[in-house]
Design an enzyme around this catalytic site. Structure first.
Site, mmCIF file in Angstrom:
data_model
loop_
_atom_site.group_PDB
_atom_site.id
_atom_site.type_symbol
_atom_site.label_atom_id
_atom_site.label_comp_id
_atom_site.label_asym_id
_atom_site.label_seq_id
_atom_site.Cartn_x
_atom_site.Cartn_y
_atom_site.Cartn_z
ATOM 1 N N LYS A 207 24.978 37.689 51.412
ATOM 2 C CA LYS A 207 24.431 38.880 52.057
ATOM 3 C C LYS A 207 22.951 39.028 51.705
ATOM 4 C CE LYS A 207 25.396 43.825 52.074
ATOM 5 N NZ LYS A 207 26.353 44.845 51.663
ATOM 6 N N GLU A 213 23.731 31.712 41.999
ATOM 7 C CA GLU A 213 24.761 30.677 42.130
ATOM 8 C C GLU A 213 24.710 30.046 43.517
ATOM 9 O OE1 GLU A 213 25.181 33.726 40.982
ATOM 10 O OE2 GLU A 213 26.647 33.813 39.359
ATOM 11 N N GLY A 267 30.113 43.491 50.089
ATOM 12 C CA GLY A 267 30.477 42.080 49.952
ATOM 13 C C GLY A 267 31.976 41.858 49.823
ATOM 14 N N ARG A 268 32.628 42.664 48.971
ATOM 15 C CA ARG A 268 34.062 42.420 48.713
ATOM 16 C C ARG A 268 34.959 42.897 49.842
ATOM 17 N NH1 ARG A 268 31.634 45.767 45.227
ATOM 18 N NH2 ARG A 268 32.297 47.917 45.003
ATOM 19 N N GLU A 353 35.962 45.555 40.833
ATOM 20 C CA GLU A 353 34.540 45.796 41.083
ATOM 21 C C GLU A 353 34.359 47.175 41.728
ATOM 22 O OE1 GLU A 353 31.763 42.304 41.837
ATOM 23 O OE2 GLU A 353 31.533 43.337 43.748
ATOM 24 N N HIS A 384 58.301 31.846 34.948
ATOM 25 C CA HIS A 384 58.383 30.876 33.858
ATOM 26 C C HIS A 384 57.132 30.919 32.986
ATOM 27 C CE1 HIS A 384 61.997 29.063 35.595
ATOM 28 N NE2 HIS A 384 61.439 29.390 36.737
ATOM 29 N N LYS A 512 23.267 39.693 35.259
ATOM 30 C CA LYS A 512 22.421 38.862 36.134
ATOM 31 C C LYS A 512 20.985 38.860 35.625
ATOM 32 C CE LYS A 512 24.583 39.630 40.674
ATOM 33 N NZ LYS A 512 24.381 40.210 42.003
#
Ligand code: F6P
Length: 543
Positions: A207, A213, A267-268, A353, A384, A512
């Site tokens: 965005k 990254e 974003g999410r 978030e 398990h 950041k």
């Protein structure tokens, strides 16, 4: 939206009283007392059957929780959410992922302008582009059709698309879709090593187009590509999804290859926009559109259904009941399908978030618990792994069990086994196993009474562990859209009631900022200005 401290409401006080009176109740007894319990606490809507009767609630608790929704102004808040009010106040932004799946004739105003036409323009662009890549009309620089797509993004620009692509694997076409997110160079190089640059398409999703990254990975991918391909071929092999046009152009992507993102979509919550381009490439546009259609159906349900029969509202209220009264710290999400393996990670970002906040909408520190810790893994694998702790550990962990009536490959034998486990677990968590039952079982095995008495406490199960069963007809793009939107709205309701801002994420910023400072110090080999622990760690790293 009202800014009400929920703990000051009458309903909160009422809930505290009810909690004191009912905290030791056994769900097992509630089922015995009321033969209609399951029906009274189940919502059936379209292909969804949501049974929350195996929770520590009574009709009185439910009414008091609904009172809390009313006292904190949930109805008005929903109007503000859908109506385009800037409910993300700390960033001055609207929260309109619902507009991305609204019908073409709707009107959603942002600063007085209807945004639906641009949403549909972007959808047409996604459709055309996906079709041309899938059918081979759009080719790479050596005139070969694309075989591989690499999505480069992180957080919301990765988790939604990668989760959905994996969830809809059954509906996939011939394109191999890869996801690179971590700045870990091994991740990018491992993915690139087997790819052919002549038939690989890169989709850079960011965005802001400033995320370290994503830009590092995009640069590495472009360098790798240019090693064997002419520089002017980049425009044929790289496209971007972003709202930062100038930065994307600086990177070398042609303006016609930029898909839009908007400030009014977080974003999410963005997989429904062009951020979902890789989903559309993987399964085709019509399935992508069905995903959106499913989400829209859930939007309508959430907006119009009475709170009593409203799935996201009921799930959110239950979660508040456990979080704020029982003091449960976490919630598990257990999908009984391997396809939804990444759903818990996706929900970790969406939920944590959003609601991991400790300052209320008045700017004061909250005096109560907010965001839950979310975790999970598919059943039966998780049975398990960590189910032991849910069954016999000391912590209270409400769990959502997501299952499907029909499997996709229609292997009834496997599916009955899978679902038998789904039903068995929720029943075992409810019923537990009493001392008498253990005794009887061991006696039947002819165990000597001395040994039996030693073993008995270890084989007892308290039960009374809360679960919500979400049973859906089949995993399709539409049902998946409904499921994701269900959790999105659950997040919203919890944020409203907790009086926090769910749509900013300032907490991610500090790390950041520090990372970029430390990176320049590493380059300069100057790490003196830190606490002694960080300084020594850096020295060890650099030696
Ligand atoms: O992790 C913080 C965050 O801002 C997320 O909210 C977002 O989804 C992610 O980074 C990626 O941001 P962008 O799409 O701008 O690269």
């Amino acid at each position: 939206m009202k800014n009400i401290d929920p703990t000051t409401t009458e309903s909160w006080k009422k809930l505290q009283e009810i909690f004191q009176e009912t905290k030791n109740l056994k769900m097992k007894d509630l089922f015995q007392e009321d033969p209609e319990r399951s029906g009274n606490f189940t919502i059936q809507w379209k292909d969804f059957y949501v049974d929350f009767s195996k929770n520590r609630i009574t009709a009185e608790v439910q009414q008091a929780l609904l009172g809390l929704a009313q006292d904190t102004g949930l109805k008005e808040a929903i109007e503000s959410y859908y109506g385009g009010e800037a409910i993300n106040r700390t960033e001055g932004l609207q929260v309109l992922h619902t507009a991305l799946r609204a019908p073409e004739d709707s009107e959603v105003l942002v600063d007085g302008k209807n945004v639906i036409p641009e949403v549909y323009e972007a959808k047409r662009k996604i459709r055309e582009f996906s079709q041309q890549i899938i059918n081979g009309a759009k080719k790479g620089y050596t005139d070969q059709a694309f075989t591989d797509v690499v999505n480069i993004g992180i957080g919301g620009s990765d988790l939604g698309p990668v989760m959905v692509t994996e969830a809809l694997q059954f509906y996939k076409n011939h394109l191999n879709v890869h996801y690179i997110s971590n700045v870990d160079g091994d991740h990018v190089h491992e993915t690139l090593k087997d790819l052919n640059p002549e038939t690989t398409l890169f989709v850079i999703v960011s965005k802001t187009f400033t995320t370290q990254e994503t830009l590092s990975n995009a640069n590495t991918a472009r360098d790798w590509f240019k090693k064997s391909s002419p520089a002017d071929a980049v425009s044929k092999h790289f496209v971007a999804v972003s709202s930062n046009i100038s930065k994307v152009e600086e990177f070398g992507i042609a303006s016609e290859n930029i898909f839009p993102m908007w400030d009014w979509v977080g974003g999410r919550f963005s997989l429904w926009s062009a951020v979902g381009l890789s989903i559309s490439l993987a399964v085709g546009y019509s399935q992508f559109n069905e995903l959106l259609e499913g989400a829209h159906q859930m939007d309508v349900h959430f907006k119009t259904e009475d709170f009593e029969k409203n799935i996201p509202v009921q799930l959110a209220l239950l979660s508040i009941w456990y979080n704020n009264f029982y003091k449960a710290e976490s919630e598990a999400v257990i999908p009984y399908t391997q396809y939804l393996q990444k759903l818990p990670s996706y929900l970790q970002q969406a939920i944590m978030e959003s609601n991991g906040k400790s300052v209320d909408r008045n700017g004061n520190k909250v005096s109560y618990q907010t965001g839950n810790i979310i975790w999970g893994e598919p059943g039966t694998n998780s049975q398990h792994a960590f189910f032991q702790l849910i069954h016999q550990g000391t912590k209270l962990i409400p769990a959502d069990f997501i299952g499907f009536k029909k499997s996709l490959y229609k292997d009834r034998d496997h599916h009955h086994k899978l679902m038998a486990n789904y039903f068995a677990q929720t029943e075992a968590l409810l019923m537990g196993k009493t001392s008498n039952e253990v005794q009887k079982e061991l006696e039947e095995k002819k165990m000597a009474s001395e040994e039996l008495n030693v073993l008995r406490p270890f084989k007892e199960f308290d039960g009374n562990k809360p679960t919500t069963s979400i049973l859906i007809d089949q995993l399709t793009p539409t049902s998946l859209g409904k499921l994701i939107a269900m959790y999105e709205h659950k997040i919203f309701v919890q944020g409203v009631i907790w009086n926090i801002y769910s749509y900013d994420q300032w907490g991610v910023e500090l790390g950041k900022q520090l990372a970029s400072k430390i990176l320049s110090e590493i380059d300069r080999l100057d790490v003196s200005n830190h606490d002694s622990s960080t300084k020594n760690l850096l020295k060890f790293y650099l030696n």
